[in-house]
Motif scaffolding. Structure first.
Motif, PDB file in Angstrom:
ATOM      1  N   MET A 133       0.853  -1.207   0.000  1.00 17.69           N
ATOM      2  CA  MET A 133       0.000   0.000   0.000  1.00 17.69           C
ATOM      3  C   MET A 133       0.878   1.243   0.000  1.00 17.69           C
ATOM      4  N   THR A 134       0.646   2.113  -0.942  1.00 20.36           N
ATOM      5  CA  THR A 134       1.408   3.355  -0.994  1.00 20.36           C
ATOM      6  C   THR A 134       0.785   4.375  -0.060  1.00 20.36           C
ATOM      7  N   ARG A 135       1.547   5.457   0.194  1.00 22.41           N
ATOM      8  CA  ARG A 135       1.043   6.505   1.072  1.00 22.41           C
ATOM      9  C   ARG A 135      -0.253   7.096   0.529  1.00 22.41           C
ATOM     10  N   LYS A 136      -0.370   7.186  -0.824  1.00 24.30           N
ATOM     11  CA  LYS A 136      -1.568   7.761  -1.433  1.00 24.30           C
ATOM     12  C   LYS A 136      -2.801   6.898  -1.181  1.00 24.30           C
ATOM     13  N   ASP A 137      -2.595   5.601  -0.952  1.00 27.12           N
ATOM     14  CA  ASP A 137      -3.714   4.680  -0.786  1.00 27.12           C
ATOM     15  C   ASP A 137      -4.282   4.699   0.627  1.00 27.12           C
ATOM     16  N   VAL A 138      -3.591   5.314   1.570  1.00 30.58           N
ATOM     17  CA  VAL A 138      -4.024   5.307   2.964  1.00 30.58           C
ATOM     18  C   VAL A 138      -5.266   6.180   3.115  1.00 30.58           C
ATOM     19  N   SER A 139      -6.307   5.636   3.727  1.00 31.14           N
ATOM     20  CA  SER A 139      -7.537   6.385   3.935  1.00 31.14           C
ATOM     21  C   SER A 139      -7.416   7.252   5.176  1.00 31.14           C
ATOM     22  N   TYR A 140      -8.363   8.175   5.317  1.00 31.01           N
ATOM     23  CA  TYR A 140      -8.369   9.015   6.516  1.00 31.01           C
ATOM     24  C   TYR A 140      -8.509   8.157   7.764  1.00 31.01           C
ATOM     25  N   GLN A 141      -9.425   7.209   7.752  1.00 35.43           N
ATOM     26  CA  GLN A 141      -9.657   6.386   8.950  1.00 35.43           C
ATOM     27  C   GLN A 141      -8.414   5.579   9.309  1.00 35.43           C
ATOM     28  N   GLU A 142      -7.734   5.042   8.303  1.00 33.05           N
ATOM     29  CA  GLU A 142      -6.503   4.289   8.560  1.00 33.05           C
ATOM     30  C   GLU A 142      -5.440   5.189   9.177  1.00 33.05           C
ATOM     31  N   LYS A 143      -5.322   6.407   8.658  1.00 33.10           N
ATOM     32  CA  LYS A 143      -4.335   7.346   9.196  1.00 33.10           C
ATOM     33  C   LYS A 143      -4.698   7.744  10.620  1.00 33.10           C
ATOM     34  N   LEU A 144      -5.966   7.997  10.869  1.00 33.46           N
ATOM     35  CA  LEU A 144      -6.410   8.348  12.211  1.00 33.46           C
ATOM     36  C   LEU A 144      -6.111   7.214  13.185  1.00 33.46           C
ATOM     37  N   ASN A 145      -6.427   5.982  12.810  1.00 36.13           N
ATOM     38  CA  ASN A 145      -6.154   4.831  13.678  1.00 36.13           C
ATOM     39  C   ASN A 145      -4.669   4.714  13.986  1.00 36.13           C
ATOM     40  N   GLU A 146      -3.850   4.910  12.955  1.00 31.70           N
ATOM     41  CA  GLU A 146      -2.394   4.849  13.118  1.00 31.70           C
ATOM     42  C   GLU A 146      -1.909   5.894  14.123  1.00 31.70           C
ATOM     43  N   LEU A 147      -2.422   7.114  13.982  1.00 31.47           N
ATOM     44  CA  LEU A 147      -1.985   8.197  14.864  1.00 31.47           C
ATOM     45  C   LEU A 147      -2.514   8.019  16.280  1.00 31.47           C
ATOM     46  N   MET A 148      -3.734   7.513  16.433  1.00 29.76           N
ATOM     47  CA  MET A 148      -4.290   7.277  17.762  1.00 29.76           C
ATOM     48  C   MET A 148      -3.429   6.265  18.525  1.00 29.76           C
ATOM     49  N   LEU A 149      -2.957   5.244  17.829  1.00 31.15           N
ATOM     50  CA  LEU A 149      -2.063   4.278  18.457  1.00 31.15           C
ATOM     51  C   LEU A 149      -0.713   4.903  18.774  1.00 31.15           C
ATOM     52  N   ASP A 150      -0.221   5.721  17.844  1.00 27.51           N
ATOM     53  CA  ASP A 150       1.108   6.322  18.001  1.00 27.51           C
ATOM     54  C   ASP A 150       1.161   7.269  19.198  1.00 27.51           C
ATOM     55  N   VAL A 151       0.162   8.156  19.309  1.00 28.93           N
ATOM     56  CA  VAL A 151       0.200   9.153  20.385  1.00 28.93           C
ATOM     57  C   VAL A 151       0.051   8.503  21.759  1.00 28.93           C
ATOM     58  N   SER A 152      -0.582   7.326  21.820  1.00 29.66           N
ATOM     59  CA  SER A 152      -0.787   6.662  23.105  1.00 29.66           C
ATOM     60  C   SER A 152       0.407   5.809  23.537  1.00 29.66           C
ATOM     61  N   HIS A 153       1.387   5.639  22.648  1.00 27.09           N
ATOM     62  CA  HIS A 153       2.560   4.811  22.975  1.00 27.09           C
ATOM     63  C   HIS A 153       3.493   5.574  23.903  1.00 27.09           C
ATOM     64  N   PRO A 154       4.068   4.925  24.899  1.00 29.02           N
ATOM     65  CA  PRO A 154       4.969   5.610  25.841  1.00 29.02           C
ATOM     66  C   PRO A 154       6.130   6.342  25.174  1.00 29.02           C
ATOM     67  N   SER A 155       6.612   5.824  24.048  1.00 27.73           N
ATOM     68  CA  SER A 155       7.742   6.459  23.372  1.00 27.73           C
ATOM     69  C   SER A 155       7.375   7.804  22.748  1.00 27.73           C
ATOM     70  N   SER A 156       6.067   8.103  22.678  1.00 31.00           N
ATOM     71  CA  SER A 156       5.623   9.367  22.073  1.00 31.00           C
ATOM     72  C   SER A 156       5.444  10.476  23.111  1.00 31.00           C
ATOM     73  N   ALA A 157       5.771  10.202  24.343  1.00 32.36           N
ATOM     74  CA  ALA A 157       5.653  11.235  25.376  1.00 32.36           C
ATOM     75  C   ALA A 157       6.532  12.430  25.011  1.00 32.36           C
ATOM     76  N   GLY A 158       5.961  13.624  25.044  1.00 28.97           N
ATOM     77  CA  GLY A 158       6.708  14.831  24.715  1.00 28.97           C
ATOM     78  C   GLY A 158       6.796  15.138  23.232  1.00 28.97           C
ATOM     79  N   ILE A 159       6.238  14.277  22.393  1.00 33.30           N
ATOM     80  CA  ILE A 159       6.248  14.498  20.943  1.00 33.30           C
ATOM     81  C   ILE A 159       5.059  15.384  20.560  1.00 33.30           C
ATOM     82  N   THR A 160       5.329  16.398  19.730  1.00 34.70           N
ATOM     83  CA  THR A 160       4.261  17.243  19.200  1.00 34.70           C
ATOM     84  C   THR A 160       3.906  16.775  17.793  1.00 34.70           C
TER      85      THR A 160
END
Length: 281
Positions: free
Chosen positions: A1-28
């Motif tokens: 899957m290319t970046r262009k193929d990623v849907s909004y919902q897929e991107k949102l799900n990805e980011l929701m998981l990312d921001v909740s990960h401990p390694s993302s503390a302090g990341i803007t």
């Protein structure tokens, strides 16, 4: 899957998981509209403490995604084109959404004298006294198209501007625009849009013109890039300068010092300082 193929919902799900990960503390998280926006903005931020992500679906989805992520982190902003929002009677943006200084990033680039001068020196045979007037003349030729787009935005008419190229209705020497042909082509490509006759539209455009809007907020920078690249190809030393190439060159010429002079920088820097974000170096 290319970046262009990623849907909004897929991107949102990805980011929701990312921001909740401990390694993302302090990341803007800095959310933008498209791939070219990522290439433009990444060089201005401290990527050790920030992530620049493009959100599929345009401005509305950027705003929605910021709102959704804000439930999990305070360190998220969206940057979107101001389009016509900075005209007084347009709606105010949502929290943590920041607007480009002018109509869009491309307009910010082409409004900058340093960027414009370097383009004219490299890609045209124009005398230096005429650099600014040449750009302004091209903007004036696009005026009716710009007002048409503003009218469409104000009333939500649903015209499909993406389906029609500007170049076939633009001529040079002298520079003119066959607006009636452009209008008819837009109507033909917009079967579900609100009905309006050309003479009625022109009356509406004249009403909007009477408000004397700032031309750099009115003109769509993508449209100006199209016309300017065509102008360079036909009246300069290089005959293969596409709109995409011109936009890329402009992004490269717009350095940190120029970005630091923008309202967008000042507003986002204040936001970052207030939240002790390290998104800037």
């Amino acid at each position: 899957m290319t970046r262009k193929d990623v849907s909004y919902q897929e991107k949102l799900n990805e980011l929701m998981l990312d921001v909740s990960h401990p390694s993302s503390a302090g990341i803007t998280y800095i959310l933008v509209e498209g791939e070219t926006d990522i290439r433009f903005f990444r060089k201005f931020f401290n990527l050790e403490f920030s992530k620049v992500e493009n959100i599929p679906g345009g401005k509305a989805k950027v705003e929605e995604c910021v709102e959704r992520l804000s439930s999990q982190t305070a360190l998220v902003i969206g940057i979107r084109d101001s389009d016509f929002l900075k005209f007084a009677h347009m709606p105010v943006c949502k929290p943590n959404i920041f607007l480009t200084d002018l109509h869009d990033i491309e307009m910010v680039l082409l409004s900058n004298d340093e960027v414009l001068n370097s383009l004219m020196i490299e890609y045209s045979n124009i005398d230096s006294d005429n650099y600014i007037s040449t750009r302004n003349n091209l903007m004036e030729v696009l005026e009716n198209i710009s007002y048409f787009k503003w009218y469409n935005e104000l009333l939500g008419c649903g015209f499909n501007f993406e389906a029609v190229s500007i170049l076939p209705v633009i001529t040079f020497n002298p520079v003119t625009c066959d607006f009636s042909t452009y209008f008819n082509r837009i109507v033909a490509k917009s079967p579900s849009a609100a009905e309006i006759e050309l003479d009625v539209l022109m009356d509406k455009i004249n009403d909007l013109r009477g408000l004397d809007p700032d031309k750099f907020h009115l003109c769509n920078g993508h449209d100006l890039m199209v016309v300017l690249s065509y102008f360079f190809r036909n009246y300069g030393p290089i005959n293969n300068l596409s709109k995409d190439m011109l936009e890329s060159i402009c992004r490269l010429k717009f350095d940190k010092n120029l970005f630091y002079s923008t309202n967008l920088y000042r507003e986002t820097k204040q936001w970052a300082d207030d939240r002790q974000s390290k998104m800037y170096h």
